[in-house]
Design a protein around this motif. Structure first.
Motif, mmCIF file in Angstrom:
data_model
loop_
_atom_site.group_PDB
_atom_site.id
_atom_site.type_symbol
_atom_site.label_atom_id
_atom_site.label_comp_id
_atom_site.label_asym_id
_atom_site.label_seq_id
_atom_site.Cartn_x
_atom_site.Cartn_y
_atom_site.Cartn_z
ATOM 1 N N MET A 133 -3.765 4.213 1.783
ATOM 2 C CA MET A 133 -4.332 2.905 1.556
ATOM 3 C C MET A 133 -3.782 2.295 0.257
ATOM 4 O O MET A 133 -3.461 1.115 0.219
ATOM 5 C CB MET A 133 -5.867 3.014 1.516
ATOM 6 C CG MET A 133 -6.554 1.707 1.435
ATOM 7 S SD MET A 133 -6.349 0.772 2.957
ATOM 8 C CE MET A 133 -7.850 -0.095 3.003
ATOM 9 N N LEU A 134 -3.686 3.107 -0.772
ATOM 10 C CA LEU A 134 -3.172 2.630 -2.049
ATOM 11 C C LEU A 134 -1.732 2.150 -1.906
ATOM 12 O O LEU A 134 -1.371 1.079 -2.417
ATOM 13 C CB LEU A 134 -3.264 3.723 -3.114
ATOM 14 C CG LEU A 134 -2.723 3.335 -4.492
ATOM 15 C CD1 LEU A 134 -3.525 2.177 -5.070
ATOM 16 C CD2 LEU A 134 -2.757 4.524 -5.419
ATOM 17 N N ASP A 135 -0.895 2.927 -1.202
ATOM 18 C CA ASP A 135 0.502 2.525 -0.994
ATOM 19 C C ASP A 135 0.594 1.195 -0.246
ATOM 20 O O ASP A 135 1.437 0.355 -0.557
ATOM 21 C CB ASP A 135 1.265 3.606 -0.232
ATOM 22 C CG ASP A 135 1.562 4.826 -1.084
ATOM 23 O OD1 ASP A 135 1.488 4.709 -2.326
ATOM 24 O OD2 ASP A 135 1.859 5.880 -0.503
ATOM 25 N N ASN A 136 -0.280 1.015 0.743
ATOM 26 C CA ASN A 136 -0.293 -0.221 1.507
ATOM 27 C C ASN A 136 -0.622 -1.404 0.592
ATOM 28 O O ASN A 136 0.045 -2.438 0.637
ATOM 29 C CB ASN A 136 -1.309 -0.124 2.646
ATOM 30 C CG ASN A 136 -1.269 -1.336 3.555
ATOM 31 O OD1 ASN A 136 -0.216 -1.887 3.809
ATOM 32 N ND2 ASN A 136 -2.427 -1.743 4.017
ATOM 33 N N GLN A 137 -1.630 -1.256 -0.236
ATOM 34 C CA GLN A 137 -2.028 -2.334 -1.142
ATOM 35 C C GLN A 137 -0.946 -2.608 -2.187
ATOM 36 O O GLN A 137 -0.682 -3.750 -2.541
ATOM 37 C CB GLN A 137 -3.361 -1.998 -1.825
ATOM 38 C CG GLN A 137 -4.538 -1.946 -0.869
ATOM 39 C CD GLN A 137 -4.751 -3.273 -0.153
ATOM 40 O OE1 GLN A 137 -4.656 -4.337 -0.745
ATOM 41 N NE2 GLN A 137 -5.017 -3.206 1.145
ATOM 42 N N LEU A 138 -0.315 -1.551 -2.662
ATOM 43 C CA LEU A 138 0.751 -1.701 -3.655
ATOM 44 C C LEU A 138 1.941 -2.450 -3.056
ATOM 45 O O LEU A 138 2.496 -3.359 -3.682
ATOM 46 C CB LEU A 138 1.186 -0.329 -4.182
ATOM 47 C CG LEU A 138 2.227 -0.328 -5.291
ATOM 48 C CD1 LEU A 138 1.711 -1.081 -6.512
ATOM 49 C CD2 LEU A 138 2.598 1.094 -5.655
ATOM 50 N N SER A 139 2.321 -2.086 -1.835
ATOM 51 C CA SER A 139 3.455 -2.773 -1.209
ATOM 52 C C SER A 139 3.110 -4.230 -0.918
ATOM 53 O O SER A 139 3.953 -5.112 -1.073
ATOM 54 C CB SER A 139 3.900 -2.042 0.058
ATOM 55 O OG SER A 139 2.907 -2.109 1.051
ATOM 56 N N LYS A 140 1.861 -4.512 -0.510
ATOM 57 C CA LYS A 140 1.443 -5.894 -0.270
ATOM 58 C C LYS A 140 1.489 -6.682 -1.576
ATOM 59 O O LYS A 140 1.975 -7.820 -1.606
ATOM 60 C CB LYS A 140 0.037 -5.931 0.344
ATOM 61 C CG LYS A 140 -0.433 -7.309 0.694
ATOM 62 C CD LYS A 140 0.426 -7.937 1.754
ATOM 63 C CE LYS A 140 -0.077 -9.323 2.087
ATOM 64 N NZ LYS A 140 0.827 -10.049 2.942
ATOM 65 N N ALA A 141 1.010 -6.094 -2.661
ATOM 66 C CA ALA A 141 1.035 -6.770 -3.965
ATOM 67 C C ALA A 141 2.472 -7.051 -4.401
ATOM 68 O O ALA A 141 2.775 -8.131 -4.933
ATOM 69 C CB ALA A 141 0.310 -5.922 -5.005
ATOM 70 N N THR A 142 3.364 -6.110 -4.171
ATOM 71 C CA THR A 142 4.764 -6.295 -4.524
ATOM 72 C C THR A 142 5.365 -7.453 -3.734
ATOM 73 O O THR A 142 6.085 -8.292 -4.289
ATOM 74 C CB THR A 142 5.559 -4.994 -4.267
ATOM 75 O OG1 THR A 142 4.952 -3.938 -5.021
ATOM 76 C CG2 THR A 142 7.014 -5.140 -4.651
ATOM 77 N N LEU A 143 5.059 -7.515 -2.457
ATOM 78 C CA LEU A 143 5.553 -8.621 -1.620
ATOM 79 C C LEU A 143 5.000 -9.966 -2.097
ATOM 80 O O LEU A 143 5.729 -10.953 -2.167
ATOM 81 C CB LEU A 143 5.176 -8.392 -0.160
ATOM 82 C CG LEU A 143 5.960 -7.315 0.575
ATOM 83 C CD1 LEU A 143 5.340 -7.053 1.941
ATOM 84 C CD2 LEU A 143 7.410 -7.714 0.724
ATOM 85 N N LEU A 144 3.727 -9.995 -2.442
ATOM 86 C CA LEU A 144 3.132 -11.247 -2.916
ATOM 87 C C LEU A 144 3.773 -11.707 -4.223
ATOM 88 O O LEU A 144 4.012 -12.903 -4.418
ATOM 89 C CB LEU A 144 1.621 -11.086 -3.089
ATOM 90 C CG LEU A 144 0.813 -11.028 -1.791
ATOM 91 C CD1 LEU A 144 -0.638 -10.662 -2.072
ATOM 92 C CD2 LEU A 144 0.907 -12.335 -1.037
ATOM 93 N N LEU A 145 4.066 -10.763 -5.107
ATOM 94 C CA LEU A 145 4.749 -11.119 -6.356
ATOM 95 C C LEU A 145 6.152 -11.649 -6.085
ATOM 96 O O LEU A 145 6.586 -12.628 -6.700
ATOM 97 C CB LEU A 145 4.814 -9.908 -7.292
ATOM 98 C CG LEU A 145 3.496 -9.516 -7.967
ATOM 99 C CD1 LEU A 145 3.632 -8.170 -8.671
ATOM 100 C CD2 LEU A 145 3.060 -10.602 -8.943
ATOM 101 N N ALA A 146 6.859 -11.020 -5.168
ATOM 102 C CA ALA A 146 8.203 -11.489 -4.806
ATOM 103 C C ALA A 146 8.141 -12.888 -4.208
ATOM 104 O O ALA A 146 8.961 -13.756 -4.532
ATOM 105 C CB ALA A 146 8.858 -10.510 -3.830
ATOM 106 N N ILE A 147 7.172 -13.124 -3.329
ATOM 107 C CA ILE A 147 7.009 -14.444 -2.715
ATOM 108 C C ILE A 147 6.716 -15.486 -3.785
ATOM 109 O O ILE A 147 7.293 -16.580 -3.787
ATOM 110 C CB ILE A 147 5.877 -14.414 -1.655
ATOM 111 C CG1 ILE A 147 6.317 -13.583 -0.453
ATOM 112 C CG2 ILE A 147 5.472 -15.825 -1.242
ATOM 113 C CD1 ILE A 147 5.188 -13.183 0.461
#
Length: 135
Positions: free
Chosen positions: A1-15
């Motif tokens: 779950m943590l990895d999923n949230q971390l990857s989503k946060a990374t994508l949002l920052l990139a966007i």
């Protein structure tokens, strides 16, 4: 779950970074957030309970279409969907005169749409109609 949230946060920052660099060209459609926030019911998930169901995908597509498509694009999509629906029709009597007229009407719809939108390719659909007309 943590990895999923971390990857989503990374994508949002990139966007967010891309939106700052290209404000007129980059848009973010929040499909993940819609699924998490609005589509919480189990019916919106496939049997594996991880992926969105067909119902959820249809809902997201409608929201996406409303957000990004012009009224002309939505009208064009409706016309193409009508042709697809007509072509998917399975007649009880394919040799009947009524079905032959139905196929001719499909060809006319395709030709009208082809005249209005010459960039669309309907060759396979026209061939299918002509093949069914010869039955």
């Amino acid at each position: 779950m943590l990895d999923n949230q971390l990857s989503k946060a990374t994508l949002l920052l990139a966007i967010e970074h891309l939106k700052l660099l290209f404000p007129d060209k980059v848009f973010y459609f929040p499909s993940y957030e819609i699924v998490i926030d609005e589509l919480r019911d189990y019916r919106f998930y496939a049997d594996d309970m991880l992926h969105p169901s067909t119902l959820a995908i249809r809902y997201l597509w409608e929201r996406f279409s409303e957000t990004f498509f012009s009224s002309q694009t939505k009208q064009l999509m409706a016309e193409v969907e009508e042709i697809e629906r007509d072509l998917a029709h399975k007649p009880f009597h394919p040799e009947s005169e009524a079905y032959q007229r139905f196929l001719e009407q499909i060809v006319l719809k395709i030709e009208r749409l082809g005249t209005k939108c010459p960039y669309l390719e309907f060759q396979k659909e026209i061939e299918l109609c002509h093949m069914r007309l010869k039955l």
